[in-house]
Design an enzyme around this catalytic site. Structure first.
Site, PDB file in Angstrom:
ATOM      1  N   ALA A 226       0.848  -1.198   0.000  1.00 52.79           N
ATOM      2  CA  ALA A 226       0.000   0.000   0.000  1.00 52.79           C
ATOM      3  C   ALA A 226       0.876   1.238   0.000  1.00 52.79           C
ATOM      4  CB  ALA A 226      -0.917  -0.015   1.211  1.00 52.79           C
ATOM      5  N   ASN A 227       0.293   2.403   0.189  1.00 52.92           N
ATOM      6  CA  ASN A 227       1.074   3.637   0.318  1.00 52.92           C
ATOM      7  C   ASN A 227       0.377   4.561   1.311  1.00 52.92           C
ATOM      8  OD1 ASN A 227      -0.827   5.436  -1.182  1.00 52.92           O
ATOM      9  ND2 ASN A 227      -0.378   3.959  -2.806  1.00 52.92           N
TER      10      ASN A 227
END
Ligand code: C5P
Length: 418
Positions: A226-227
Protein backbone atom coordinates in the site's frame (compact mmCIF):
# COMPACT_ATOMS: atom_id res chain seq x y z
CA UNK A 1 -5.54 31.87 12.54
CA UNK A 2 -9.23 31.00 12.47
CA UNK A 3 -10.11 27.72 14.09
CA UNK A 4 -11.48 25.12 11.65
CA UNK A 5 -14.92 24.99 13.31
CA UNK A 6 -15.00 28.65 14.34
CA UNK A 7 -18.56 29.50 15.46
CA UNK A 8 -20.01 26.38 13.80
CA UNK A 9 -23.02 25.28 15.85
CA UNK A 10 -23.15 21.58 16.56
CA UNK A 11 -26.10 19.84 18.15
CA UNK A 12 -24.55 16.77 19.78
CA UNK A 13 -27.03 13.96 20.36
CA UNK A 14 -25.60 11.56 22.94
CA UNK A 15 -27.04 8.05 22.77
CA UNK A 16 -27.29 5.57 25.62
CA UNK A 17 -24.28 3.29 25.48
CA UNK A 18 -21.14 2.65 27.45
CA UNK A 19 -19.25 4.86 24.96
CA UNK A 20 -21.36 7.86 26.06
CA UNK A 21 -18.53 8.91 28.35
CA UNK A 22 -16.41 9.59 25.24
CA UNK A 23 -19.02 12.09 24.07
CA UNK A 24 -17.81 14.32 26.91
CA UNK A 25 -14.32 14.30 25.43
CA UNK A 26 -15.87 14.95 22.00
CA UNK A 27 -17.46 18.14 23.37
CA UNK A 28 -13.97 19.28 24.39
CA UNK A 29 -12.41 18.40 21.03
CA UNK A 30 -15.16 20.24 19.12
CA UNK A 31 -14.87 23.31 21.32
CA UNK A 32 -11.07 23.32 20.93
CA UNK A 33 -11.69 23.71 17.19
CA UNK A 34 -13.97 26.68 17.75
CA UNK A 35 -17.39 24.96 17.63
CA UNK A 36 -20.36 25.90 19.79
CA UNK A 37 -21.79 22.65 21.14
CA UNK A 38 -25.31 22.09 22.39
CA UNK A 39 -25.75 18.66 24.02
CA UNK A 40 -28.91 16.57 23.86
CA UNK A 41 -28.98 13.38 25.92
CA UNK A 42 -31.34 10.47 25.36
CA UNK A 43 -32.85 8.78 28.41
CA UNK A 44 -30.37 5.94 27.99
CA UNK A 45 -27.43 8.34 27.77
CA UNK A 46 -28.35 9.72 31.18
CA UNK A 47 -27.66 6.28 32.67
CA UNK A 48 -24.02 6.76 31.67
CA UNK A 49 -23.33 10.49 31.83
CA UNK A 50 -25.19 13.32 33.50
CA UNK A 51 -26.72 16.30 31.68
CA UNK A 52 -24.83 18.44 34.18
CA UNK A 53 -21.44 17.09 33.08
CA UNK A 54 -22.32 17.60 29.40
CA UNK A 55 -23.62 21.11 30.09
CA UNK A 56 -20.55 22.04 32.11
CA UNK A 57 -18.19 20.97 29.33
CA UNK A 58 -20.28 22.55 26.59
CA UNK A 59 -20.92 25.78 28.46
CA UNK A 60 -24.53 25.39 27.25
CA UNK A 61 -27.52 23.81 28.86
CA UNK A 62 -28.12 20.16 28.03
CA UNK A 63 -31.47 19.11 26.58
CA UNK A 64 -33.20 15.94 27.66
CA UNK A 65 -36.97 15.49 27.46
CA UNK A 66 -39.54 16.04 24.75
CA UNK A 67 -42.31 17.07 27.07
CA UNK A 68 -40.43 19.30 29.39
CA UNK A 69 -42.76 22.30 29.45
CA UNK A 70 -40.13 24.79 30.50
CA UNK A 71 -37.89 23.53 27.72
CA UNK A 72 -40.58 23.67 25.03
CA UNK A 73 -41.34 27.24 26.01
CA UNK A 74 -37.67 28.14 26.05
CA UNK A 75 -36.39 26.30 22.97
CA UNK A 76 -38.72 23.85 21.28
CA UNK A 77 -37.73 20.69 19.47
CA UNK A 78 -38.28 22.27 16.05
CA UNK A 79 -35.94 25.10 16.95
CA UNK A 80 -33.36 22.57 18.17
CA UNK A 81 -33.65 20.82 14.81
CA UNK A 82 -32.95 24.05 12.93
CA UNK A 83 -30.75 26.13 15.16
CA UNK A 84 -27.38 24.57 14.29
CA UNK A 85 -25.06 23.93 11.37
CA UNK A 86 -24.91 20.17 11.84
CA UNK A 87 -26.11 17.38 14.08
CA UNK A 88 -23.67 14.80 15.39
CA UNK A 89 -24.96 11.60 16.97
CA UNK A 90 -22.31 10.04 19.22
CA UNK A 91 -22.54 7.34 20.29
CA UNK A 92 -25.21 6.26 17.79
CA UNK A 93 -26.58 3.11 19.40
CA UNK A 94 -28.29 0.32 17.46
CA UNK A 95 -31.59 1.49 18.88
CA UNK A 96 -31.08 5.14 17.96
CA UNK A 97 -30.05 4.13 14.43
CA UNK A 98 -33.21 2.01 14.19
CA UNK A 99 -35.37 4.92 15.34
CA UNK A 100 -33.70 7.23 12.83
CA UNK A 101 -34.05 4.73 9.98
CA UNK A 102 -37.72 4.11 10.66
CA UNK A 103 -38.55 7.78 11.19
CA UNK A 104 -39.86 7.37 14.72
CA UNK A 105 -40.44 10.42 16.86
CA UNK A 106 -40.56 8.62 20.17
CA UNK A 107 -38.26 10.86 22.20
CA UNK A 108 -36.60 14.25 21.89
CA UNK A 109 -33.49 12.92 20.07
CA UNK A 110 -35.50 10.96 17.49
CA UNK A 111 -37.96 13.85 17.03
CA UNK A 112 -35.21 16.37 16.41
CA UNK A 113 -33.49 13.99 13.98
CA UNK A 114 -36.78 13.53 12.11
CA UNK A 115 -37.60 17.23 12.07
CA UNK A 116 -34.24 18.40 10.76
CA UNK A 117 -32.84 19.14 7.34
CA UNK A 118 -29.34 19.76 8.71
CA UNK A 119 -26.38 17.55 7.74
CA UNK A 120 -26.16 14.62 10.13
CA UNK A 121 -23.07 12.65 11.11
CA UNK A 122 -23.46 9.49 13.16
CA UNK A 123 -20.69 7.72 15.08
CA UNK A 124 -22.05 4.24 15.77
CA UNK A 125 -20.97 2.28 18.82
CA UNK A 126 -22.36 -1.05 19.88
CA UNK A 127 -21.52 -4.67 20.47
CA UNK A 128 -19.90 -6.27 17.41
CA UNK A 129 -22.79 -8.74 16.95
CA UNK A 130 -25.33 -5.94 17.06
CA UNK A 131 -23.28 -4.02 14.48
CA UNK A 132 -23.12 -7.03 12.20
CA UNK A 133 -26.79 -7.99 12.60
CA UNK A 134 -28.76 -7.77 9.34
CA UNK A 135 -31.21 -5.35 11.00
CA UNK A 136 -28.40 -2.88 11.74
CA UNK A 137 -26.94 -3.38 8.23
CA UNK A 138 -30.38 -2.52 6.79
CA UNK A 139 -30.74 0.53 9.02
CA UNK A 140 -27.26 1.70 8.10
CA UNK A 141 -28.02 1.33 4.38
CA UNK A 142 -31.26 3.30 4.85
CA UNK A 143 -29.46 6.07 6.72
CA UNK A 144 -26.70 6.28 4.10
CA UNK A 145 -29.39 6.46 1.43
CA UNK A 146 -30.97 9.34 3.36
CA UNK A 147 -27.67 11.22 3.14
CA UNK A 148 -26.54 10.62 6.72
CA UNK A 149 -22.74 10.46 7.06
CA UNK A 150 -21.00 7.88 9.17
CA UNK A 151 -17.69 7.80 11.01
CA UNK A 152 -16.45 4.51 12.43
CA UNK A 153 -17.07 2.26 14.19
CA UNK A 154 -13.50 1.16 14.74
CA UNK A 155 -12.19 -2.30 15.42
CA UNK A 156 -11.16 -2.95 18.95
CA UNK A 157 -11.70 -4.69 22.25
CA UNK A 158 -15.25 -4.16 23.50
CA UNK A 159 -16.58 -3.78 27.01
CA UNK A 160 -17.90 -7.39 26.85
CA UNK A 161 -14.41 -8.87 26.22
CA UNK A 162 -15.19 -9.33 22.53
CA UNK A 163 -13.20 -7.97 19.60
CA UNK A 164 -14.32 -6.48 16.29
CA UNK A 165 -15.99 -3.44 14.72
CA UNK A 166 -18.28 -1.61 17.12
CA UNK A 167 -16.03 0.75 19.04
CA UNK A 168 -16.90 4.42 18.89
CA UNK A 169 -14.54 6.34 16.58
CA UNK A 170 -12.05 8.43 18.56
CA UNK A 171 -13.27 11.94 19.42
CA UNK A 172 -10.56 13.49 17.20
CA UNK A 173 -11.71 11.31 14.28
CA UNK A 174 -15.30 12.40 14.85
CA UNK A 175 -14.23 16.06 15.02
CA UNK A 176 -12.27 15.57 11.74
CA UNK A 177 -15.38 14.09 10.13
CA UNK A 178 -17.47 17.05 11.32
CA UNK A 179 -14.93 19.39 9.76
CA UNK A 180 -14.96 17.66 6.40
CA UNK A 181 -18.76 17.38 6.40
CA UNK A 182 -19.15 21.11 7.02
CA UNK A 183 -16.32 22.07 4.67
CA UNK A 184 -17.94 20.15 1.82
CA UNK A 185 -21.09 22.20 2.27
CA UNK A 186 -19.48 25.60 2.67
CA UNK A 187 -19.99 27.81 -0.37
CA UNK A 188 -16.78 28.72 -2.25
CA UNK A 189 -14.91 30.98 0.11
CA UNK A 190 -14.07 34.51 -0.72
CA UNK A 191 -10.32 34.72 -0.23
CA UNK A 192 -7.51 34.50 -2.74
CA UNK A 193 -7.11 35.28 -6.37
CA UNK A 194 -9.81 32.95 -7.60
CA UNK A 195 -12.36 34.40 -5.22
CA UNK A 196 -15.93 34.46 -6.30
CA UNK A 197 -15.29 33.38 -9.89
CA UNK A 198 -17.57 30.42 -9.93
CA UNK A 199 -20.93 30.29 -8.33
CA UNK A 200 -22.56 27.13 -6.97
CA UNK A 201 -24.13 25.20 -9.83
CA UNK A 202 -21.16 25.69 -12.17
CA UNK A 203 -21.18 21.94 -12.84
CA UNK A 204 -24.92 21.32 -12.88
CA UNK A 205 -25.77 18.62 -15.40
CA UNK A 206 -22.12 17.49 -15.66
CA UNK A 207 -20.76 14.08 -14.73
CA UNK A 208 -17.53 13.98 -12.77
CA UNK A 209 -15.43 10.94 -11.98
CA UNK A 210 -12.76 11.10 -9.27
CA UNK A 211 -10.32 8.45 -8.08
CA UNK A 212 -8.96 8.76 -4.57
CA UNK A 213 -6.94 7.03 -1.87
CA UNK A 214 -4.31 4.33 -2.09
CA UNK A 215 -4.63 0.86 -3.54
CA UNK A 216 -3.99 -2.35 -1.61
CA UNK A 217 -2.30 -5.07 -3.59
CA UNK A 218 -2.59 -8.42 -1.82
CA UNK A 219 0.52 -10.50 -1.15
CA UNK A 220 -1.36 -13.21 0.72
CA UNK A 221 -4.58 -13.22 2.80
CA UNK A 222 -3.02 -11.11 5.56
CA UNK A 223 -0.49 -8.86 3.83
CA UNK A 224 -0.66 -6.21 1.13
CA UNK A 225 1.37 -3.49 -0.58
CA UNK A 226 0.00 0.00 0.00
CA UNK A 227 1.07 3.64 0.32
CA UNK A 228 0.47 6.59 2.63
CA UNK A 229 -2.32 8.29 0.68
CA UNK A 230 -5.19 9.37 2.98
CA UNK A 231 -7.69 10.11 0.20
CA UNK A 232 -8.23 13.62 1.60
CA UNK A 233 -7.43 15.50 -1.60
CA UNK A 234 -9.49 13.25 -3.89
CA UNK A 235 -12.43 13.20 -1.50
CA UNK A 236 -12.28 17.01 -1.21
CA UNK A 237 -12.42 17.33 -5.02
CA UNK A 238 -15.41 14.98 -5.19
CA UNK A 239 -17.18 16.95 -2.44
CA UNK A 240 -16.49 20.27 -4.16
CA UNK A 241 -17.71 18.93 -7.52
CA UNK A 242 -20.94 17.74 -5.87
CA UNK A 243 -21.35 21.12 -4.18
CA UNK A 244 -21.00 22.71 -7.64
CA UNK A 245 -23.95 20.64 -8.82
CA UNK A 246 -22.18 17.76 -10.62
CA UNK A 247 -23.26 14.14 -10.56
CA UNK A 248 -20.14 12.64 -8.98
CA UNK A 249 -18.78 9.11 -8.84
CA UNK A 250 -15.89 8.68 -6.44
CA UNK A 251 -13.86 5.49 -6.95
CA UNK A 252 -11.94 5.12 -3.73
CA UNK A 253 -9.26 2.77 -2.48
CA UNK A 254 -9.30 1.85 1.23
CA UNK A 255 -9.39 5.07 3.31
CA UNK A 256 -10.24 5.96 6.89
CA UNK A 257 -12.13 9.19 6.16
CA UNK A 258 -15.90 9.57 5.75
CA UNK A 259 -17.61 9.54 2.36
CA UNK A 260 -18.28 13.03 1.02
CA UNK A 261 -21.97 13.86 0.94
CA UNK A 262 -23.96 13.82 -2.26
CA UNK A 263 -21.46 11.58 -4.03
CA UNK A 264 -21.79 8.01 -5.34
CA UNK A 265 -18.90 6.09 -3.79
CA UNK A 266 -17.50 2.89 -5.31
CA UNK A 267 -15.03 1.17 -3.00
CA UNK A 268 -12.18 -0.85 -4.45
CA UNK A 269 -8.94 -2.33 -3.18
CA UNK A 270 -6.60 -3.03 -6.07
CA UNK A 271 -5.48 -1.06 -9.13
CA UNK A 272 -7.18 -3.52 -11.43
CA UNK A 273 -10.47 -3.16 -9.53
CA UNK A 274 -10.05 0.61 -9.70
CA UNK A 275 -9.61 0.50 -13.49
CA UNK A 276 -12.73 -1.67 -13.87
CA UNK A 277 -14.76 0.66 -11.64
CA UNK A 278 -13.56 3.72 -13.56
CA UNK A 279 -14.48 2.14 -16.89
CA UNK A 280 -17.89 1.21 -15.51
CA UNK A 281 -18.46 4.79 -14.33
CA UNK A 282 -17.94 6.32 -17.80
CA UNK A 283 -19.15 8.38 -19.60
CA UNK A 284 -18.04 11.46 -17.72
CA UNK A 285 -17.37 15.07 -18.66
CA UNK A 286 -14.45 15.40 -16.25
CA UNK A 287 -12.20 12.63 -14.89
CA UNK A 288 -9.80 13.48 -12.08
CA UNK A 289 -7.20 10.88 -11.17
CA UNK A 290 -6.15 11.72 -7.64
CA UNK A 291 -5.61 8.16 -6.40
CA UNK A 292 -2.12 7.03 -5.47
CA UNK A 293 -2.35 3.85 -7.49
CA UNK A 294 0.22 1.19 -6.69
CA UNK A 295 2.62 0.96 -9.61
CA UNK A 296 3.27 -2.70 -8.95
CA UNK A 297 1.48 -5.69 -7.51
CA UNK A 298 2.74 -9.07 -6.40
CA UNK A 299 2.82 -11.35 -9.46
CA UNK A 300 0.52 -13.74 -7.62
CA UNK A 301 -1.50 -13.29 -4.45
CA UNK A 302 -0.97 -16.47 -2.44
CA UNK A 303 -4.07 -18.22 -1.14
CA UNK A 304 -2.41 -19.04 2.18
CA UNK A 305 -0.16 -16.99 4.43
CA UNK A 306 3.44 -17.09 3.21
CA UNK A 307 5.74 -18.67 5.82
CA UNK A 308 9.21 -17.50 6.75
CA UNK A 309 11.53 -20.25 5.62
CA UNK A 310 14.89 -18.50 5.67
CA UNK A 311 14.85 -17.97 1.89
CA UNK A 312 16.81 -14.85 0.94
CA UNK A 313 15.57 -12.64 -0.58
CA UNK A 314 11.90 -12.88 0.38
CA UNK A 315 9.83 -14.60 -2.35
CA UNK A 316 8.10 -11.52 -3.76
CA UNK A 317 8.00 -10.91 -7.50
CA UNK A 318 6.24 -7.77 -8.70
CA UNK A 319 4.48 -6.99 -11.96
CA UNK A 320 3.32 -3.61 -13.22
CA UNK A 321 -0.25 -2.42 -12.70
CA UNK A 322 -2.29 -0.88 -15.51
CA UNK A 323 -2.02 2.91 -15.67
CA UNK A 324 -5.63 3.98 -15.20
CA UNK A 325 -5.12 7.64 -16.11
CA UNK A 326 -3.13 6.83 -19.26
CA UNK A 327 -5.70 4.21 -20.30
CA UNK A 328 -8.63 6.65 -20.02
CA UNK A 329 -6.73 9.59 -21.55
CA UNK A 330 -5.92 7.44 -24.59
CA UNK A 331 -9.52 6.37 -25.26
CA UNK A 332 -10.58 7.00 -28.85
CA UNK A 333 -14.23 7.07 -28.05
CA UNK A 334 -15.75 8.06 -24.75
CA UNK A 335 -12.73 10.04 -23.53
CA UNK A 336 -13.89 12.59 -20.93
CA UNK A 337 -13.60 16.17 -22.23
CA UNK A 338 -11.25 17.05 -19.39
CA UNK A 339 -8.78 14.48 -18.04
CA UNK A 340 -6.80 15.62 -15.01
CA UNK A 341 -3.81 13.80 -13.57
CA UNK A 342 -1.89 14.26 -10.35
CA UNK A 343 1.84 13.98 -9.97
CA UNK A 344 3.10 13.24 -6.51
CA UNK A 345 6.83 13.86 -6.64
CA UNK A 346 9.55 13.90 -4.04
CA UNK A 347 12.08 15.79 -6.18
CA UNK A 348 12.36 17.76 -9.44
CA UNK A 349 8.60 18.30 -9.14
CA UNK A 350 8.08 20.53 -12.18
CA UNK A 351 10.46 18.73 -14.50
CA UNK A 352 8.94 15.33 -13.78
CA UNK A 353 5.44 16.76 -14.06
CA UNK A 354 6.10 18.26 -17.50
CA UNK A 355 7.28 14.88 -18.77
CA UNK A 356 4.30 13.16 -17.16
CA UNK A 357 1.64 15.31 -18.84
CA UNK A 358 3.09 14.46 -22.23
CA UNK A 359 3.45 10.77 -21.46
CA UNK A 360 -0.01 10.34 -19.97
CA UNK A 361 -1.77 12.62 -22.46
CA UNK A 362 -3.91 14.33 -19.85
CA UNK A 363 -5.18 17.89 -20.26
CA UNK A 364 -4.05 19.23 -16.92
CA UNK A 365 -1.65 17.95 -14.31
CA UNK A 366 -1.72 18.92 -10.66
CA UNK A 367 1.75 18.42 -9.24
CA UNK A 368 2.70 18.43 -5.59
CA UNK A 369 5.73 17.76 -3.47
CA UNK A 370 5.14 14.72 -1.29
CA UNK A 371 8.66 14.45 0.15
CA UNK A 372 8.60 13.56 3.85
CA UNK A 373 9.43 17.17 4.82
CA UNK A 374 6.38 18.51 2.94
CA UNK A 375 3.94 16.57 5.19
CA UNK A 376 1.48 16.37 2.27
CA UNK A 377 0.97 12.59 2.28
CA UNK A 378 -1.68 11.99 4.93
CA UNK A 379 -1.66 15.68 5.95
CA UNK A 380 -4.39 18.31 5.57
CA UNK A 381 -2.54 21.00 3.58
CA UNK A 382 -1.19 20.97 0.06
CA UNK A 383 0.93 23.19 -2.19
CA UNK A 384 0.12 22.51 -5.81
CA UNK A 385 1.37 23.56 -9.22
CA UNK A 386 -0.97 23.42 -12.20
CA UNK A 387 0.74 22.36 -15.39
CA UNK A 388 -0.99 22.86 -18.70
CA UNK A 389 -0.45 20.88 -21.87
CA UNK A 390 1.57 23.74 -23.31
CA UNK A 391 3.96 23.54 -20.36
CA UNK A 392 2.59 26.59 -18.53
CA UNK A 393 2.93 26.40 -14.77
CA UNK A 394 0.81 28.10 -12.12
CA UNK A 395 1.86 27.73 -8.50
CA UNK A 396 -0.78 28.09 -5.80
CA UNK A 397 -0.16 29.11 -2.20
CA UNK A 398 -0.23 26.40 0.48
CA UNK A 399 -3.91 25.74 1.18
CA UNK A 400 -6.11 23.38 3.08
CA UNK A 401 -6.92 20.33 0.88
CA UNK A 402 -10.62 21.25 0.97
CA UNK A 403 -9.81 24.70 -0.39
CA UNK A 404 -7.52 23.17 -3.04
CA UNK A 405 -10.48 20.93 -4.00
CA UNK A 406 -12.85 23.87 -4.33
CA UNK A 407 -10.42 25.93 -6.40
CA UNK A 408 -9.60 23.01 -8.66
CA UNK A 409 -13.29 22.43 -9.30
CA UNK A 410 -13.72 26.11 -10.17
CA UNK A 411 -10.88 25.75 -12.63
CA UNK A 412 -12.25 22.54 -14.15
CA UNK A 413 -15.63 24.23 -14.68
CA UNK A 414 -13.93 27.13 -16.43
CA UNK A 415 -11.88 24.81 -18.68
CA UNK A 416 -14.77 22.59 -19.73
CA UNK A 417 -15.99 23.23 -23.28
CA UNK A 418 -19.48 24.76 -23.16
O1 C5P B 1 3.13 7.87 -12.84
P1 C5P B 1 2.54 8.40 -11.59
O2 C5P B 1 2.05 7.34 -10.63
O3 C5P B 1 3.35 9.45 -10.89
O4 C5P B 1 1.24 9.19 -12.12
C1 C5P B 1 0.36 9.80 -11.25
C2 C5P B 1 -0.95 10.03 -11.94
O5 C5P B 1 -1.35 8.87 -12.65
C3 C5P B 1 -2.05 10.22 -10.92
O6 C5P B 1 -3.04 11.02 -11.53
C4 C5P B 1 -2.55 8.81 -10.68
O7 C5P B 1 -3.87 8.80 -10.20
C5 C5P B 1 -2.45 8.20 -12.05
N1 C5P B 1 -2.15 6.78 -12.07
C6 C5P B 1 -3.11 5.89 -12.48
N2 C5P B 1 -2.83 4.54 -12.55
C7 C5P B 1 -1.60 4.10 -12.22
C8 C5P B 1 -0.61 4.99 -11.79
C9 C5P B 1 -0.92 6.32 -11.71
O8 C5P B 1 -4.25 6.30 -12.77
N3 C5P B 1 -1.35 2.80 -12.28
Amino acid sequence: MTLPLHNRRILLVIGGGIAAYKALDLIRRLRERGALVRPLLTKGAQEFVTPLAAAALAGERAHTDLFDRAEEADIGHIKLARDADAIVVAPATASLMARMASGEASDLAATVLLATTLPILIAPAMNVRMWQHPATRRNLATLLGDGVQVVGPNDGAMAEAEFGPGRLAEPTEIADAVESMLAARRPASGFGFLAGRTEAGALTGRRVLVTSGPTHEPIDPVRYLANRSSGRQGHAIAAAAAAAGAEVTLVSGPVAIPDPSGVRVVRVETAREMLAAVEAALPADIAVFTAAVGDWRPAEAKGAKIKKDGTEPAPLRLVENPDILATIAALDSGRPALVVGFAAETDAVLENARQKIARKRCDLLVANDVSAESGVMGGTANTVHLIGRDGTVETWPTLDKDEVGRRLVERFAALLPR
